[in-house]
Design a protein around this motif. Structure first.
Motif, PDB file in Angstrom:
ATOM      1  N   VAL A 272      27.382  66.527 -17.376  1.00 13.82           N
ATOM      2  CA  VAL A 272      27.433  67.287 -16.169  1.00 13.82           C
ATOM      3  C   VAL A 272      28.607  66.734 -15.195  1.00 13.82           C
ATOM      4  CG1 VAL A 272      26.318  67.710 -14.049  1.00 13.82           C
ATOM      5  CG2 VAL A 272      25.042  67.836 -16.387  1.00 13.82           C
ATOM      6  N   SER A 273      28.625  65.536 -14.952  1.00 14.40           N
ATOM      7  CA  SER A 273      29.655  64.949 -14.036  1.00 14.40           C
ATOM      8  C   SER A 273      31.143  65.121 -14.497  1.00 14.40           C
ATOM      9  CB  SER A 273      29.338  63.567 -14.110  1.00 14.40           C
ATOM     10  OG  SER A 273      30.438  62.885 -13.215  1.00 14.40           O
ATOM     11  N   ASP A 289      27.920  73.997  -4.339  1.00 12.70           N
ATOM     12  CA  ASP A 289      26.723  73.471  -3.112  1.00 12.70           C
ATOM     13  C   ASP A 289      25.341  73.295  -4.102  1.00 12.70           C
ATOM     14  OD1 ASP A 289      27.829  74.577  -0.856  1.00 12.70           O
ATOM     15  OD2 ASP A 289      28.184  76.545  -1.718  1.00 12.70           O
ATOM     16  N   TYR A 290      25.489  73.636  -5.260  1.00 18.07           N
ATOM     17  CA  TYR A 290      24.260  73.495  -5.938  1.00 18.07           C
ATOM     18  C   TYR A 290      24.490  73.159  -7.290  1.00 18.07           C
ATOM     19  CZ  TYR A 290      20.884  74.967  -2.337  1.00 18.07           C
ATOM     20  OH  TYR A 290      20.030  75.101  -1.330  1.00 18.07           O
ATOM     21  N   ILE A 307      20.141  63.613 -12.149  1.00 16.37           N
ATOM     22  CA  ILE A 307      21.541  64.482 -11.653  1.00 16.37           C
ATOM     23  C   ILE A 307      21.990  64.246 -10.244  1.00 16.37           C
ATOM     24  CG2 ILE A 307      22.971  66.557 -12.052  1.00 16.37           C
ATOM     25  CD1 ILE A 307      21.483  66.945 -14.514  1.00 16.37           C
ATOM     26  N   GLN A 308      20.802  64.893  -9.565  1.00 15.44           N
ATOM     27  CA  GLN A 308      20.996  64.939  -8.014  1.00 15.44           C
ATOM     28  C   GLN A 308      21.369  63.590  -7.497  1.00 15.44           C
ATOM     29  OE1 GLN A 308      18.418  67.463  -5.837  1.00 15.44           O
ATOM     30  NE2 GLN A 308      18.293  66.178  -4.116  1.00 15.44           N
ATOM     31  N   THR A 313      24.631  66.090  -5.706  1.00 13.37           N
ATOM     32  CA  THR A 313      24.588  67.519  -5.413  1.00 13.37           C
ATOM     33  C   THR A 313      23.244  67.975  -5.870  1.00 13.37           C
ATOM     34  OG1 THR A 313      26.939  67.854  -5.986  1.00 13.37           O
ATOM     35  CG2 THR A 313      25.593  69.884  -6.004  1.00 13.37           C
ATOM     36  N   PRO A 314      22.684  68.788  -4.588  1.00  9.41           N
ATOM     37  CA  PRO A 314      21.252  69.358  -4.639  1.00  9.41           C
ATOM     38  C   PRO A 314      20.894  69.969  -6.214  1.00  9.41           C
ATOM     39  CG  PRO A 314      22.062  69.765  -2.728  1.00  9.41           C
ATOM     40  CD  PRO A 314      23.181  69.187  -3.400  1.00  9.41           C
ATOM     41  N   THR A 315      20.184  69.391  -7.096  1.00 11.18           N
ATOM     42  CA  THR A 315      19.888  69.956  -8.508  1.00 11.18           C
ATOM     43  C   THR A 315      18.640  70.587  -8.532  1.00 11.18           C
ATOM     44  OG1 THR A 315      21.595  68.441  -9.147  1.00 11.18           O
ATOM     45  CG2 THR A 315      20.153  69.442 -10.928  1.00 11.18           C
TER      46      THR A 315
END
Length: 354
Positions: A272-273, A289-290, A307-308, A313-315
Motif C-alpha cells: 500500500v505504501s 484524505d483516506y 495501515i493507518q 492516513t485514516p484507513t
C-alpha cells in the motif's frame, strides 16, 4: 458496440468474475434507498481465471450457474466488467454539432490513430463528457476500446449459465460507481475528497485514486491474498482448498497469528505504501484524505488499523451496503464479511438504475 455506457436496462445482476471466485449481486431501489435482493459468491476452479483473463470457459460457466442457483434470483440479464488494463481510453475533442451517428462514424475514423489493434478486432464505445473547456464549439468525448475477445469470452461464460450480458463495463468505472455510496463512511461528502481505494484481490492489487468522485490514477500490481493462502498451505501441509477455508474460518495452530498472518499484514502495508509513493511521484498530489480497503483481503481483522498506524492516513474497510435494506433471503453476517470484495459487483448492479 461495447456496452460500456449503455442506457437503461432494467434489473441487471452485477457479476464480478475475479481470479478465485464469481460474485453475484442483485439490487433494487425505491426512492433513494437501495435494497440487496440477492447475493452469492462461488469459488472458481484453480487457474480458471489468470490475471483477469478467463482461461477455462466451462469451469467459470459452471461456477456461474452455481452462483445463480445459490442466490435464488429470477433475473437473467447481467452486467459484467473487463479489467482496466484491457481497455484503452482516450479523451478526444469533436465538433459539438454532430449527431450521435455522425459522432460514431467520425470516431471510427479517428480511433485508428489511438488503438494499436486492427479495428475489426476491437469493440468501441464512447460517451460525450460535456463542452470542451478550451473551445465552446467542441465537446470532449471519452473513447473506450477493448479487444472483442475480452468482451466475447465474458458473454460466452454468462451464456453457459443461462444469462445474457446486457452491459460490459470497465472495472474502474464500476468501482467508481460503488464509491459514490460511501459518503457516510467518509464523514459526509466523498466527492470533496481525494481517496485511495486499494483493492486487494487474490493475485492482483489495484490502487485507484479518486478525486471528486472520479478516478484520476490506477495501478495494478501482482500481489494478493493468495500469497497468504499459499503460506498457510506450505506451513501446515494443507491442500489449497483447506488453506483457503482455514484462512476464512480459523482453526489454525497458535503460531499462525505471529508467524504467518503478521508477516503477510506487514507485506500488505508495504504494498500500500509503495503504491501510494508511485502515485505521489507521478503528479501533483503528495497526500490522500483516506485509504479505503476493498477486495477479499480487506476483511483481515486489524489490517485497516495497521495501515493507518504505519502510513499515517485514516484507513477504512469499504462497505457499500452500510445504508441498504436487505431482503429476507440475504444473510446479513455473510454479506458484511464479503462487503469489501463486492465493490465491483455492486457498481455493476447499479447499472440497472442508469
Amino acid at each position: 458496440m461495447l456496452g460500456l455506457f449503455n442506457k437503461k436496462a432494467n434489473t441487471l445482476l452485477g457479476i464480478d468474475v475475479s481470479s478465485t471466485s464469481v460474485k453475484l449481486l442483485e439490487l433494487s431501489r425505491s426512492g433513494g434507498r437501495y435494497k440487496v435482493e440477492a447475493y452469492a459468491v462461488e469459488p472458481l476452479p484453480p487457474n480458471a481465471v489468470v490475471e483477469k483473463n478467463i482461461t477455462e470457459l466451462e469451469g467459470v460457466g459452471q461456477a456461474l450457474a452455481r452462483v445463480v442457483a445459490k442466490a435464488r434470483t429470477g433475473v437473467r440479464t447481467a452486467a459484467v466488467a473487463v479489467a482496466g488494463s484491457a481497455v484503452i481510453t482516450k479523451s478526444i475533442e469533436m465538433d459539438a454539432g454532430l449527431s450521435e451517428d455522425e459522432l460514431e462514424n467520425q470516431l471510427k475514423i479517428e480511433a485508428d490513430q489511438y488503438i494499436p489493434y486492427p479495428l475489426e478486432e476491437v469493440a468501441i464505445d464512447f460517451e460525450v463528457q460535456g463542452v470542451s473547456v478550451r473551445n465552446p464549439d467542441r465537446v470532449d468525448v471519452l473513447l473506450a476500446a477493448c479487444r472483442k475477445e475480452n468482451v466475447e469470452v465474458r458473454e460466452a461464460v454468462l451464456a453457459l449459465a443461462g444469462l445474457t450480458a446486457k452491459v460490459v463495463d470497465v472495472e474502474a468505472y464500476a468501482l467508481e460507481r460503488a464509491f459514490g455510496l460511501l459518503g457516510d463512511q467518509l464523514g459526509g461528502n466523498a466527492d470533496d475528497l481525494t481517496v485511495a481505494v486499494v483493492d486487494i484481490g487474490a493475485t492482483m492489487t489495484t490502487l485507484s485514486v479518486l478525486h471528486h468522485g472520479r478516478t484520476i490514477y490506477t495501478r495494478e500490481q501482482l500481489f494478493g491474498g493468495r500469497q497468504l493462502t499459499e503460506e498457510i498451505q506450505r506451513r501446515y501441509g494443507l491442500s489449497m482448498e483447506e488453506a483457503g477455508l482455514a484462512k476464512k474460518q480459523g482453526g489454525l495452530p497458535d503460531d499462525y497469528e505471529s508467524e504467518v498472518l503478521q508477516p503477510f499484514k506487514d507485506a500488505v502495508v508495504q504494498q500500500v505504501s509503495r503504491s501510494l509513493q508511485f502515485f505521489f511521484a507521478a503528479g501533483q498530489y503528495n497526500d490522500v484524505d483516506y485509504i479505503l480497503l476493498a477486495g477479499g483481503t480487506a476483511s483481515i481483522p486489524g489490517l485497516d488499523r495497521l495501515i493507518q498506524q504505519k502510513v499515517g492516513t485514516p484507513t477504512l474497510v469499504a462497505n457499500p451496503f452500510a445504508n441498504m435494506v436487505l431482503s429476507a433471503k440475504v444473510n446479513a453476517g455473510a454479506l458484511a464479511s464479503d462487503a469489501p470484495a463486492l465493490m465491483i459487483a455492486c457498481g455493476l448492479a447499479m447499472r440497472s438504475f442508469d
